[in-house]
Design a protein around this motif. Sequence first.
Motif, PDB file in Angstrom:
ATOM      1  N   ARG A  32       0.837  -1.216   0.000  1.00  0.00           N
ATOM      2  CA  ARG A  32       0.000   0.000   0.000  1.00  0.00           C
ATOM      3  C   ARG A  32       0.861   1.252   0.000  1.00  0.00           C
ATOM      4  NH1 ARG A  32      -3.499  -3.383   2.555  1.00  0.00           N
ATOM      5  NH2 ARG A  32      -2.423  -3.170   4.533  1.00  0.00           N
ATOM      6  N   ALA A  33       2.003   1.214   0.706  1.00  0.00           N
ATOM      7  CA  ALA A  33       2.903   2.376   0.714  1.00  0.00           C
ATOM      8  C   ALA A  33       3.441   2.610  -0.699  1.00  0.00           C
ATOM      9  CB  ALA A  33       4.051   2.146   1.703  1.00  0.00           C
ATOM     10  N   ALA A  34       3.744   1.528  -1.415  1.00  0.00           N
ATOM     11  CA  ALA A  34       4.256   1.664  -2.789  1.00  0.00           C
ATOM     12  C   ALA A  34       3.162   2.200  -3.720  1.00  0.00           C
ATOM     13  CB  ALA A  34       4.777   0.313  -3.284  1.00  0.00           C
ATOM     14  N   GLY A  42       4.371  -0.100  -7.087  1.00  0.00           N
ATOM     15  CA  GLY A  42       3.029   0.226  -6.605  1.00  0.00           C
ATOM     16  C   GLY A  42       1.999   0.139  -7.723  1.00  0.00           C
ATOM     17  N   LYS A  43       2.373   0.647  -8.897  1.00  0.00           N
ATOM     18  CA  LYS A  43       1.420   0.640 -10.034  1.00  0.00           C
ATOM     19  C   LYS A  43       1.110  -0.792 -10.447  1.00  0.00           C
ATOM     20  CE  LYS A  43       2.260   5.204 -11.794  1.00  0.00           C
ATOM     21  NZ  LYS A  43       3.473   5.943 -12.080  1.00  0.00           N
ATOM     22  N   MET A  44       2.153  -1.617 -10.457  1.00  0.00           N
ATOM     23  CA  MET A  44       1.958  -3.019 -10.839  1.00  0.00           C
ATOM     24  C   MET A  44       1.114  -3.734  -9.783  1.00  0.00           C
ATOM     25  SD  MET A  44       3.134  -6.188 -10.217  1.00  0.00           S
ATOM     26  CE  MET A  44       4.800  -6.310  -9.681  1.00  0.00           C
ATOM     27  N   ALA A  45       1.474  -3.530  -8.503  1.00  0.00           N
ATOM     28  CA  ALA A  45       0.787  -4.229  -7.410  1.00  0.00           C
ATOM     29  C   ALA A  45      -0.692  -3.843  -7.354  1.00  0.00           C
ATOM     30  CB  ALA A  45       1.476  -3.920  -6.079  1.00  0.00           C
ATOM     31  N   ASP A  46      -0.980  -2.592  -7.620  1.00  0.00           N
ATOM     32  CA  ASP A  46      -2.356  -2.090  -7.519  1.00  0.00           C
ATOM     33  C   ASP A  46      -3.306  -2.882  -8.420  1.00  0.00           C
ATOM     34  OD1 ASP A  46      -4.274  -0.413  -6.455  1.00  0.00           O
ATOM     35  OD2 ASP A  46      -4.083   1.048  -8.074  1.00  0.00           O
ATOM     36  N   GLU A  47      -2.818  -3.300  -9.582  1.00  0.00           N
ATOM     37  CA  GLU A  47      -3.642  -4.077 -10.522  1.00  0.00           C
ATOM     38  C   GLU A  47      -4.164  -5.357  -9.855  1.00  0.00           C
ATOM     39  OE1 GLU A  47      -3.126  -4.028 -14.406  1.00  0.00           O
ATOM     40  OE2 GLU A  47      -2.756  -1.870 -14.109  1.00  0.00           O
ATOM     41  N   PHE A  48      -3.301  -5.976  -9.061  1.00  0.00           N
ATOM     42  CA  PHE A  48      -3.689  -7.223  -8.385  1.00  0.00           C
ATOM     43  C   PHE A  48      -4.525  -6.920  -7.148  1.00  0.00           C
ATOM     44  CE2 PHE A  48       0.141  -8.236 -10.757  1.00  0.00           C
ATOM     45  CZ  PHE A  48      -0.167  -9.447 -11.341  1.00  0.00           C
ATOM     46  N   SER A  50      -6.402  -4.368  -6.259  1.00  0.00           N
ATOM     47  CA  SER A  50      -7.754  -3.830  -6.416  1.00  0.00           C
ATOM     48  C   SER A  50      -8.724  -4.938  -6.846  1.00  0.00           C
ATOM     49  CB  SER A  50      -7.754  -2.677  -7.421  1.00  0.00           C
ATOM     50  OG  SER A  50      -7.237  -3.136  -8.636  1.00  0.00           O
ATOM     51  N   ARG A  51      -8.193  -6.038  -7.400  1.00  0.00           N
ATOM     52  CA  ARG A  51      -9.058  -7.167  -7.776  1.00  0.00           C
ATOM     53  C   ARG A  51      -9.131  -8.224  -6.674  1.00  0.00           C
ATOM     54  NH1 ARG A  51      -6.582  -9.851 -11.824  1.00  0.00           N
ATOM     55  NH2 ARG A  51      -4.858  -8.423 -12.205  1.00  0.00           N
ATOM     56  N   GLY A  52      -8.355  -8.034  -5.609  1.00  0.00           N
ATOM     57  CA  GLY A  52      -8.345  -9.021  -4.524  1.00  0.00           C
ATOM     58  C   GLY A  52      -7.464 -10.221  -4.834  1.00  0.00           C
ATOM     59  N   GLU A  53      -6.600 -10.085  -5.850  1.00  0.00           N
ATOM     60  CA  GLU A  53      -5.693 -11.181  -6.228  1.00  0.00           C
ATOM     61  C   GLU A  53      -4.358 -11.015  -5.518  1.00  0.00           C
ATOM     62  OE1 GLU A  53      -6.696 -13.572  -8.109  1.00  0.00           O
ATOM     63  OE2 GLU A  53      -8.521 -12.694  -8.961  1.00  0.00           O
ATOM     64  N   LEU A  54      -3.569 -12.085  -5.514  1.00  0.00           N
ATOM     65  CA  LEU A  54      -2.242 -11.992  -4.913  1.00  0.00           C
ATOM     66  C   LEU A  54      -1.252 -11.367  -5.889  1.00  0.00           C
ATOM     67  CD1 LEU A  54      -1.799 -15.426  -3.088  1.00  0.00           C
ATOM     68  CD2 LEU A  54      -2.628 -13.245  -2.170  1.00  0.00           C
ATOM     69  N   VAL A  55      -0.364 -10.559  -5.347  1.00  0.00           N
ATOM     70  CA  VAL A  55       0.760 -10.017  -6.112  1.00  0.00           C
ATOM     71  C   VAL A  55       1.735 -11.190  -6.321  1.00  0.00           C
ATOM     72  CG1 VAL A  55       2.671  -8.344  -5.951  1.00  0.00           C
ATOM     73  CG2 VAL A  55       0.375  -7.721  -5.139  1.00  0.00           C
ATOM     74  N   PRO A  56       2.394 -11.285  -7.523  1.00  0.00           N
ATOM     75  CA  PRO A  56       3.236 -12.461  -7.797  1.00  0.00           C
ATOM     76  C   PRO A  56       4.320 -12.725  -6.739  1.00  0.00           C
ATOM     77  CG  PRO A  56       2.888 -11.191  -9.802  1.00  0.00           C
ATOM     78  CD  PRO A  56       2.276 -10.388  -8.682  1.00  0.00           C
ATOM     79  N   ASP A  57       4.576 -14.014  -6.536  1.00  0.00           N
ATOM     80  CA  ASP A  57       5.493 -14.449  -5.474  1.00  0.00           C
ATOM     81  C   ASP A  57       6.881 -13.804  -5.580  1.00  0.00           C
ATOM     82  OD1 ASP A  57       3.518 -16.093  -4.514  1.00  0.00           O
ATOM     83  OD2 ASP A  57       4.444 -17.977  -5.150  1.00  0.00           O
ATOM     84  N   ASP A  58       7.455 -13.719  -6.802  1.00  0.00           N
ATOM     85  CA  ASP A  58       8.830 -13.193  -6.909  1.00  0.00           C
ATOM     86  C   ASP A  58       8.907 -11.743  -6.431  1.00  0.00           C
ATOM     87  OD1 ASP A  58       7.299 -12.541  -9.104  1.00  0.00           O
ATOM     88  OD2 ASP A  58       8.963 -12.565 -10.523  1.00  0.00           O
ATOM     89  N   VAL A  59       7.854 -10.984  -6.714  1.00  0.00           N
ATOM     90  CA  VAL A  59       7.826  -9.575  -6.289  1.00  0.00           C
ATOM     91  C   VAL A  59       7.801  -9.500  -4.758  1.00  0.00           C
ATOM     92  CG1 VAL A  59       6.448  -7.443  -6.356  1.00  0.00           C
ATOM     93  CG2 VAL A  59       6.570  -8.930  -8.377  1.00  0.00           C
TER      94      VAL A  59
END
Length: 215
Positions: A32-34, A42-48, A50-59
């Motif tokens: 959330r800080a990103a 942050g921009k990449m994470a927000d896509e996941f 906001s849909r309630g999905e997990l951000v990819p493991d490597d990130v």
Amino acid sequence: MVGPPGAGKGTQARRLSAERRLCRISTGDLLRAAVDAGTPLGKMADEFMSRGELVPDDVILDLVAEELGRPACAGGTVFDGFPRSVGQAEGLDRILGRGGERVDRVLEIDVPEEEVLRRLAGRRVCKNCEKLYHISFGPSQVEGRCDVCGGELVQREDDHPETIQRRLAVYRQTTSPVLSYYEERPGVTVIPGDRPVDEVAARVRRELAAVGSGA
Ligand code: ADP
Ligand code: AMP
């Protein structure tokens, strides 16, 4: 700490880290800080998110490895909302193993789904200092204002009905297998989370009394 969204992981992890002077790593807070800072992550994470999905493991694993390298985390860490997949749990073992460290305890905060729904619907968070409130179970003194810093209390973007349903499904499918992963070592302690905050905190304290004391 493992448990569905709304189980009270953040509430308990904050208390525990303050009481035991442990570093707290909340991957949700870091993401959330990103997002707020508008960074590429942050921009990449927000896509996941906001849909309630997990951000990819490597990130997530890169983020955690970086945080663990901070001097503040040298004396032990409480993980809040991480690991959320078996891949993340394996990655954490690899990261900790490099420094001869390991996961000491896994606490499952167990709360029935109807209670989780009530908690998420009423959750409010201070925009400024991130203190957590609940409109019924732990309200602020002045509605909409933080007791500590006077900041504005807001509802999280992902605490809306459709996203909540997706997050619960993701928990059941992808995160709950993490508990089986830890069953053998170090084992999983189930904490009944459907109790008042102080009672849950007392139970967490009791379970962790031996950790760090050489026992
Ligand atoms: P998580 O980090 O697991 O998503 P939180 O700690 O953010 O959960 O708690 C979700 C909501 O439930 C918050 O509004 C919090 O104030 C409230 N809450 C947390 N623990 C309890 C409890 N034991 N009883 C009632 N409400 C709680
Ligand atoms: P939380 O604050 O823990 O409820 O997390 C909010 C959202 O951030 C989740 O719904 C995910 O989209 C993302 N997130 C947080 N932690 C992780 C993690 N360990 N792995 C993947 N995504 C995560």
